[in-house]
Design a protein around this motif. Sequence first.
Motif, PDB file in Angstrom:
ATOM      1  N   ILE A 441      -5.251  26.575  55.355  1.00 22.02           N
ATOM      2  CA  ILE A 441      -6.679  26.860  55.163  1.00 22.02           C
ATOM      3  C   ILE A 441      -7.501  25.584  55.318  1.00 22.02           C
ATOM      4  O   ILE A 441      -8.612  25.607  55.868  1.00 22.02           O
ATOM      5  CB  ILE A 441      -6.897  27.499  53.778  1.00 22.02           C
ATOM      6  N   SER A 442      -6.957  24.466  54.872  1.00 19.03           N
ATOM      7  CA  SER A 442      -7.674  23.191  54.997  1.00 19.03           C
ATOM      8  C   SER A 442      -7.938  22.848  56.449  1.00 19.03           C
ATOM      9  O   SER A 442      -9.033  22.403  56.815  1.00 19.03           O
ATOM     10  CB  SER A 442      -6.870  22.073  54.335  1.00 19.03           C
ATOM     11  N   HIS A 443      -6.920  23.042  57.297  1.00 20.05           N
ATOM     12  CA  HIS A 443      -7.100  22.744  58.721  1.00 20.05           C
ATOM     13  C   HIS A 443      -8.190  23.632  59.328  1.00 20.05           C
ATOM     14  O   HIS A 443      -9.032  23.166  60.097  1.00 20.05           O
ATOM     15  CB  HIS A 443      -5.785  22.940  59.468  1.00 20.05           C
ATOM     16  N   ILE A 444      -8.144  24.929  58.962  1.00 20.59           N
ATOM     17  CA  ILE A 444      -9.157  25.845  59.488  1.00 20.59           C
ATOM     18  C   ILE A 444     -10.548  25.452  58.997  1.00 20.59           C
ATOM     19  O   ILE A 444     -11.523  25.436  59.757  1.00 20.59           O
ATOM     20  CB  ILE A 444      -8.828  27.295  59.072  1.00 20.59           C
ATOM     21  N   ALA A 445     -10.653  25.125  57.710  1.00 26.15           N
ATOM     22  CA  ALA A 445     -11.951  24.749  57.140  1.00 26.15           C
ATOM     23  C   ALA A 445     -12.496  23.486  57.795  1.00 26.15           C
ATOM     24  O   ALA A 445     -13.698  23.386  58.083  1.00 26.15           O
ATOM     25  CB  ALA A 445     -11.814  24.549  55.632  1.00 26.15           C
ATOM     26  N   GLU A 446     -11.619  22.517  58.044  1.00 27.44           N
ATOM     27  CA  GLU A 446     -12.066  21.274  58.674  1.00 27.44           C
ATOM     28  C   GLU A 446     -12.512  21.521  60.113  1.00 27.44           C
ATOM     29  O   GLU A 446     -13.504  20.948  60.574  1.00 27.44           O
ATOM     30  CB  GLU A 446     -10.942  20.248  58.626  1.00 27.44           C
ATOM     31  N   ASP A 447     -11.769  22.396  60.825  1.00 30.11           N
ATOM     32  CA  ASP A 447     -12.170  22.729  62.200  1.00 30.11           C
ATOM     33  C   ASP A 447     -13.524  23.438  62.202  1.00 30.11           C
ATOM     34  O   ASP A 447     -14.383  23.171  63.058  1.00 30.11           O
ATOM     35  CB  ASP A 447     -11.118  23.626  62.861  1.00 30.11           C
ATOM     36  N   LEU A 448     -13.710  24.345  61.235  1.00 32.36           N
ATOM     37  CA  LEU A 448     -14.985  25.055  61.148  1.00 32.36           C
ATOM     38  C   LEU A 448     -16.122  24.096  60.859  1.00 32.36           C
ATOM     39  O   LEU A 448     -17.196  24.165  61.478  1.00 32.36           O
ATOM     40  CB  LEU A 448     -14.903  26.127  60.061  1.00 32.36           C
ATOM     41  N   GLN A 449     -15.881  23.194  59.927  1.00 33.78           N
ATOM     42  CA  GLN A 449     -16.917  22.220  59.588  1.00 33.78           C
ATOM     43  C   GLN A 449     -17.268  21.350  60.790  1.00 33.78           C
ATOM     44  O   GLN A 449     -18.444  21.108  61.089  1.00 33.78           O
ATOM     45  CB  GLN A 449     -16.452  21.334  58.434  1.00 33.78           C
ATOM     46  N   ALA A 450     -16.238  20.900  61.507  1.00 32.12           N
ATOM     47  CA  ALA A 450     -16.484  20.061  62.693  1.00 32.12           C
ATOM     48  C   ALA A 450     -17.256  20.836  63.754  1.00 32.12           C
ATOM     49  O   ALA A 450     -18.156  20.285  64.408  1.00 32.12           O
ATOM     50  CB  ALA A 450     -15.152  19.558  63.249  1.00 32.12           C
TER      51      ALA A 450
END
Length: 777
Positions: A441-450
């Motif tokens: 989930i962290s990877h997805i959240a970071e990609d979304l934020q970027a």
Amino acid sequence: MDIAALQIKMRDAFRVEAADLLAELDSSMLELESRPQDPDLLNRVFRAIHTIKGSGATAGFNEMAAFTHHVEELFDEARMGRLTITPEMIDLALKAKDLIGRLLEPDGAATLEPACAQVVEALAKFLPHKVKPSSNGQAKPGDGPSQRQRHKIFFKPHPQVFFSGTDPVNVVDELRALGEAAVTARVDGVPTLESLNPEQCYLAWEVNLLSALPLAKIKEVFLFVEDESEIRIESHLEPASSEAGEAGPLTAFLNIAAQSLEALSGFLPQLRDATEPDLRCCKNYLRILRTFQAAARHQGQEAPATLVEEQIQLLEEAVTSQAALSDEAKCDLAEGYQKLAALIQSVRENNQRGSKLAILPTLPSGAASQPAASAAGGSKPPALRAAASIRVDQEKLDRLMQSAGELLVARNAFPILAKRLALEHGLSAMGKEVKDASNHISHIAEDLQAAVMSIRMMPIRTVFQRFPRMVRDICRAQGKEAELLLEGEDTELDKTVIEQIADPLVHLVRNAADHGIESPEVRVEAGKPRAGKVTLKAYNKENNVVIEILDDGAGMDPARLKAKAVEKGLITPGAAEAMNDRAALELIFLPGLTTAEAVTDISGRGVGMDVVRSNIRQLQGTTTLESRLGSGSRITITLPASLMVSKGILVEANGEAYVFPIASVVQMVRLPRQQLHRHEQAHFATFRNEVYPLLRLADHFAIKAQSGEIAWPEEVAMAIIQTNQGRVGVVVDRFVSDVEVIVKPLGRDFANIAAFQGATIMGDGRVALVINPAGFV
């Protein structure tokens, strides 16, 4: 959505589009002033004006479109080589461009009519004698009948044409305005009502145009649709003595009849061969007959209208009963088609003018999929192309960014949950699964934020492009010569920063051109080039964006600045005497200080430089000034790339968490107690031959105030912070880590607390206050 609401929406959308086009016009016209013979520049300017006119008329800005037509005419003449662009024309065109922007405002047309009339009158002086329109709005024929040409035009726009902001009816209307025209709409491509998509265009048009204008002028009408439309133009000279071919009602009816017969001939074999009810084919055949009947009666052709009545009744019964056509009914339809074709042929032969009117031949099967020869003579298939960009309301982006931030905060709870499962409940395996899910989930959240951050980022070009015009106007008004150089226009900043940095940059660039650059005579006497140079550049440096404003003008005199500050009572004579040159230059940022000898409509009131620095500090940025007398000045602005996500240093003081923005942290050091000193009630620290005022973060916010002598540990953690009052050493309990945080406002009740930018939630759920260096001390 009702018509009024739709029109408001269209107008709002066009205003956004027009703002971009007008900004492009501004820069393109200035380039054209220096390269008046450049055909690419001329075409770029013409296309922008043409788009504003056409799209504006579609959106209902009729007064603006009418006014823009006169500006378009000027550049059209230049494109055709009939006049050469001069600086006076550019002055007038820029004035017209400003008026176009104001005409888009509510009630703009009513208040600007006199100003628009003056510009139109001035434009007319530059235009060569042109053929005047006739009273019905159509162009008059040329000097003699031999100059007239008959153009048979077929125009089929792409089904997705509306998404480009183009109304094909406007294209047809432009053709009608070029001469005497008979226009026929081809409706054979329109599907049944249940299959119809109201956002697609199913129509095509045949235009029989008699005009004295050259073929290039007619092709120009299709300038913005030719790549994605099927266009055919057949032209021949109209005989001088002939009165044939006049576009009249009978001609229009014959064109409608020809395309109706063509459409019927496509469906008739399907009806004949069908063994089961084919309602779709029956409905299409019925619709064509009804359209033909209505057109015939509108043109007074009662015989053909009566002839198809029996076929219409037969098909209505078949559609109502949903039964298959009988063999007898199929024969009646086929016989009716032959009678109709014979009657139309008879009418055509009896029409004395019909022999001169060639109707476009029937398209062969599958022709729609073949490349069509465009008006330009090329061969381009009308293919659907994906939109390069879309417009999104900023509020939607802000909500998306907020949601991405909330997701980042929520994911930080997973590691804590995994630890509790393992330690408190003995569920190590489940804790590991939760931790693995947390990483995903962290990877997805970071990609979304970027991704959201990248959407909000905009090139600084949107701000820079307004300055060439401004520098040009200042120099022309004051008799100066200067060149503005723009560098790093693709450097990106958050949209919020872009919007707020515009006004400070306007003031700084204006000062550079007005105060910095000398007159040509003074520059020549000083051994400088006659024309000055102002440079505006942007570039990335570490996590920040740096903007520099440089000029090669007169520079600033520190002695004069000190004298002006003393004269206005801003500093004492003693303080002025003690100042070095660097400190003297900082005086320019004091409210009310100006070195201008006279107040003008541009500058000289001493209002601005203090506001510039204040605004930049609100953006968490810094401003520095360098100047050398006789050589010029450099102002450097350092800004964070985004205000939504801040990079910072997480520290602790008495168990509380704080974040210092990374842009304000000069250095983080650990000092031995011997480098800390006290003078009266104040504490100082010495580091690398510099002395810094010292404060303890816990004492500063009264968490654990300590009076009298402070018992410093053997080693202290000190962050050197850049504040409004200079650099300050801030002692903390410990440096935790560098972090990226979503800064949220503290709320209305705490809005006046200048020491904090806001707050953020850390991974362990704690709330950390984000320090505002501008209001910290």
